[in-house]
Write a protein that holds these residues in place. Structure first.
Motif, mmCIF file in Angstrom:
data_model
loop_
_atom_site.group_PDB
_atom_site.id
_atom_site.type_symbol
_atom_site.label_atom_id
_atom_site.label_comp_id
_atom_site.label_asym_id
_atom_site.label_seq_id
_atom_site.Cartn_x
_atom_site.Cartn_y
_atom_site.Cartn_z
ATOM 1 N N ILE A 18 -23.091 68.240 -1.867
ATOM 2 C CA ILE A 18 -22.024 67.393 -2.415
ATOM 3 C C ILE A 18 -22.623 66.238 -3.203
ATOM 4 O O ILE A 18 -22.155 65.911 -4.301
ATOM 5 C CB ILE A 18 -21.103 66.897 -1.276
ATOM 6 C CG1 ILE A 18 -20.311 68.082 -0.709
ATOM 7 C CG2 ILE A 18 -20.176 65.792 -1.756
ATOM 8 C CD1 ILE A 18 -19.602 67.793 0.610
ATOM 9 N N SER A 19 -23.674 65.627 -2.679
ATOM 10 C CA SER A 19 -24.340 64.514 -3.358
ATOM 11 C C SER A 19 -24.946 64.952 -4.687
ATOM 12 O O SER A 19 -24.817 64.252 -5.701
ATOM 13 C CB SER A 19 -25.418 63.929 -2.448
ATOM 14 O OG SER A 19 -26.146 62.928 -3.112
ATOM 15 N N ALA A 20 -25.617 66.097 -4.697
ATOM 16 C CA ALA A 20 -26.223 66.612 -5.929
ATOM 17 C C ALA A 20 -25.153 66.849 -6.989
ATOM 18 O O ALA A 20 -25.356 66.526 -8.169
ATOM 19 C CB ALA A 20 -26.999 67.893 -5.651
ATOM 20 N N CYS A 21 -24.032 67.393 -6.586
ATOM 21 C CA CYS A 21 -22.928 67.629 -7.535
ATOM 22 C C CYS A 21 -22.397 66.308 -8.081
ATOM 23 O O CYS A 21 -22.189 66.157 -9.291
ATOM 24 C CB CYS A 21 -21.798 68.401 -6.854
ATOM 25 S SG CYS A 21 -22.188 70.115 -6.475
ATOM 26 N N ALA A 22 -22.175 65.340 -7.187
ATOM 27 C CA ALA A 22 -21.612 64.052 -7.586
ATOM 28 C C ALA A 22 -22.505 63.331 -8.591
ATOM 29 O O ALA A 22 -22.007 62.700 -9.535
ATOM 30 C CB ALA A 22 -21.385 63.179 -6.356
ATOM 31 N N GLY A 70 -38.450 75.010 6.740
ATOM 32 C CA GLY A 70 -39.529 74.801 5.790
ATOM 33 C C GLY A 70 -39.134 74.928 4.336
ATOM 34 O O GLY A 70 -39.998 74.920 3.466
ATOM 35 N N THR A 71 -37.847 75.051 4.049
ATOM 36 C CA THR A 71 -37.407 75.166 2.661
ATOM 37 C C THR A 71 -36.568 73.947 2.284
ATOM 38 O O THR A 71 -36.104 73.204 3.147
ATOM 39 C CB THR A 71 -36.549 76.430 2.425
ATOM 40 O OG1 THR A 71 -35.345 76.322 3.181
ATOM 41 C CG2 THR A 71 -37.302 77.683 2.820
ATOM 42 N N SER A 72 -36.386 73.765 1.006
ATOM 43 C CA SER A 72 -35.545 72.667 0.519
ATOM 44 C C SER A 72 -34.691 73.188 -0.632
ATOM 45 O O SER A 72 -34.837 72.773 -1.769
ATOM 46 C CB SER A 72 -36.406 71.486 0.098
ATOM 47 O OG SER A 72 -37.384 71.893 -0.837
ATOM 48 N N TRP A 73 -33.810 74.128 -0.314
ATOM 49 C CA TRP A 73 -33.001 74.746 -1.351
ATOM 50 C C TRP A 73 -32.121 73.728 -2.059
ATOM 51 O O TRP A 73 -31.873 73.856 -3.257
ATOM 52 C CB TRP A 73 -32.186 75.915 -0.797
ATOM 53 C CG TRP A 73 -30.991 75.529 0.027
ATOM 54 C CD1 TRP A 73 -30.936 75.371 1.378
ATOM 55 C CD2 TRP A 73 -29.677 75.261 -0.460
ATOM 56 N NE1 TRP A 73 -29.683 75.013 1.763
ATOM 57 C CE2 TRP A 73 -28.879 74.936 0.650
ATOM 58 C CE3 TRP A 73 -29.094 75.250 -1.719
ATOM 59 C CZ2 TRP A 73 -27.532 74.606 0.541
ATOM 60 C CZ3 TRP A 73 -27.754 74.926 -1.829
ATOM 61 C CH2 TRP A 73 -26.976 74.614 -0.714
ATOM 62 N N ASN A 74 -31.672 72.696 -1.341
ATOM 63 C CA ASN A 74 -30.824 71.683 -1.975
ATOM 64 C C ASN A 74 -31.574 70.942 -3.077
ATOM 65 O O ASN A 74 -31.011 70.631 -4.125
ATOM 66 C CB ASN A 74 -30.301 70.676 -0.949
ATOM 67 C CG ASN A 74 -29.203 71.251 -0.105
ATOM 68 O OD1 ASN A 74 -29.460 71.732 0.979
ATOM 69 N ND2 ASN A 74 -27.992 71.220 -0.598
ATOM 70 N N TYR A 75 -32.849 70.656 -2.836
ATOM 71 C CA TYR A 75 -33.661 69.989 -3.854
ATOM 72 C C TYR A 75 -33.815 70.899 -5.075
ATOM 73 O O TYR A 75 -33.673 70.449 -6.213
ATOM 74 C CB TYR A 75 -35.027 69.609 -3.288
ATOM 75 C CG TYR A 75 -35.927 68.982 -4.321
ATOM 76 C CD1 TYR A 75 -35.754 67.655 -4.696
ATOM 77 C CD2 TYR A 75 -36.929 69.730 -4.942
ATOM 78 C CE1 TYR A 75 -36.568 67.082 -5.664
ATOM 79 C CE2 TYR A 75 -37.741 69.161 -5.909
ATOM 80 C CZ TYR A 75 -37.558 67.837 -6.265
ATOM 81 O OH TYR A 75 -38.347 67.278 -7.235
ATOM 82 N N ASP A 80 -32.241 72.288 -10.662
ATOM 83 C CA ASP A 80 -31.606 73.226 -11.595
ATOM 84 C C ASP A 80 -30.400 72.584 -12.281
ATOM 85 O O ASP A 80 -30.149 72.837 -13.463
ATOM 86 C CB ASP A 80 -31.187 74.504 -10.861
ATOM 87 C CG ASP A 80 -32.376 75.396 -10.535
ATOM 88 O OD1 ASP A 80 -33.457 75.218 -11.138
ATOM 89 O OD2 ASP A 80 -32.222 76.278 -9.675
ATOM 90 N N LEU A 81 -29.665 71.742 -11.567
ATOM 91 C CA LEU A 81 -28.551 71.014 -12.191
ATOM 92 C C LEU A 81 -29.084 70.104 -13.288
ATOM 93 O O LEU A 81 -28.538 70.071 -14.398
ATOM 94 C CB LEU A 81 -27.802 70.162 -11.161
ATOM 95 C CG LEU A 81 -26.837 70.859 -10.221
ATOM 96 C CD1 LEU A 81 -26.214 69.838 -9.266
ATOM 97 C CD2 LEU A 81 -25.744 71.595 -10.988
ATOM 98 N N ILE A 82 -30.137 69.373 -12.985
ATOM 99 C CA ILE A 82 -30.744 68.448 -13.970
ATOM 100 C C ILE A 82 -31.233 69.211 -15.191
ATOM 101 O O ILE A 82 -31.066 68.763 -16.328
ATOM 102 C CB ILE A 82 -31.895 67.664 -13.297
ATOM 103 C CG1 ILE A 82 -31.329 66.688 -12.271
ATOM 104 C CG2 ILE A 82 -32.730 66.921 -14.348
ATOM 105 C CD1 ILE A 82 -32.355 66.076 -11.350
ATOM 106 N N ALA A 83 -31.790 70.396 -14.974
ATOM 107 C CA ALA A 83 -32.311 71.215 -16.073
ATOM 108 C C ALA A 83 -31.203 71.892 -16.883
ATOM 109 O O ALA A 83 -31.473 72.486 -17.927
ATOM 110 C CB ALA A 83 -33.270 72.269 -15.530
ATOM 111 N N GLY A 84 -29.959 71.809 -16.396
ATOM 112 C CA GLY A 84 -28.829 72.395 -17.134
ATOM 113 C C GLY A 84 -28.595 73.866 -16.854
ATOM 114 O O GLY A 84 -27.834 74.515 -17.582
ATOM 115 N N LEU A 85 -29.203 74.396 -15.799
ATOM 116 C CA LEU A 85 -29.063 75.813 -15.498
ATOM 117 C C LEU A 85 -27.610 76.231 -15.305
ATOM 118 O O LEU A 85 -27.204 77.307 -15.717
ATOM 119 C CB LEU A 85 -29.859 76.174 -14.240
ATOM 120 C CG LEU A 85 -29.702 77.622 -13.776
ATOM 121 C CD1 LEU A 85 -30.457 78.553 -14.713
ATOM 122 C CD2 LEU A 85 -30.192 77.808 -12.364
#
Length: 87
Positions: A18-22, A70-75, A80-85
């Protein structure tokens, strides 16, 4: 293999998503989340293969992320959002 949705994610995973989207002025409802878990076959204990598939409604852009310990899929999603994917 089992499949579930956004509501099955841990609270911290939901909050991070939610934070990444916002941060990008997007709504979580702009995306469809599918969580796929493949459990070890046969008797005994082993790691669960957990994948999170994120699809942007409207554009159809999607990406599959390894999830679990051991993963950070949210990061990776936020990058990917920042890159415009996802458009």
């Amino acid at each position: 293999m089992s499949t579930s949705d956004f509501d099955s994610l841990k609270d911290d995973e939901q909050e991070d998503f939610i934070s990444a989207c916002a941060k990008r002025d997007l709504k979580p409802t702009d995306f469809v989340i599918q969580v796929h878990e493949k459990f070890p076959e046969g008797p005994g204990v082993g790691p669960v293969d957990r994948q999170v598939l994120v699809t942007r409604t409207g554009t159809g852009a999607h990406r599959n992320y390894a999830a679990g310990n051991g993963t950070s899929w949210n990061y990776a999603f936020e990058q990917d959002l920042i890159a415009g994917l996802f458009g």
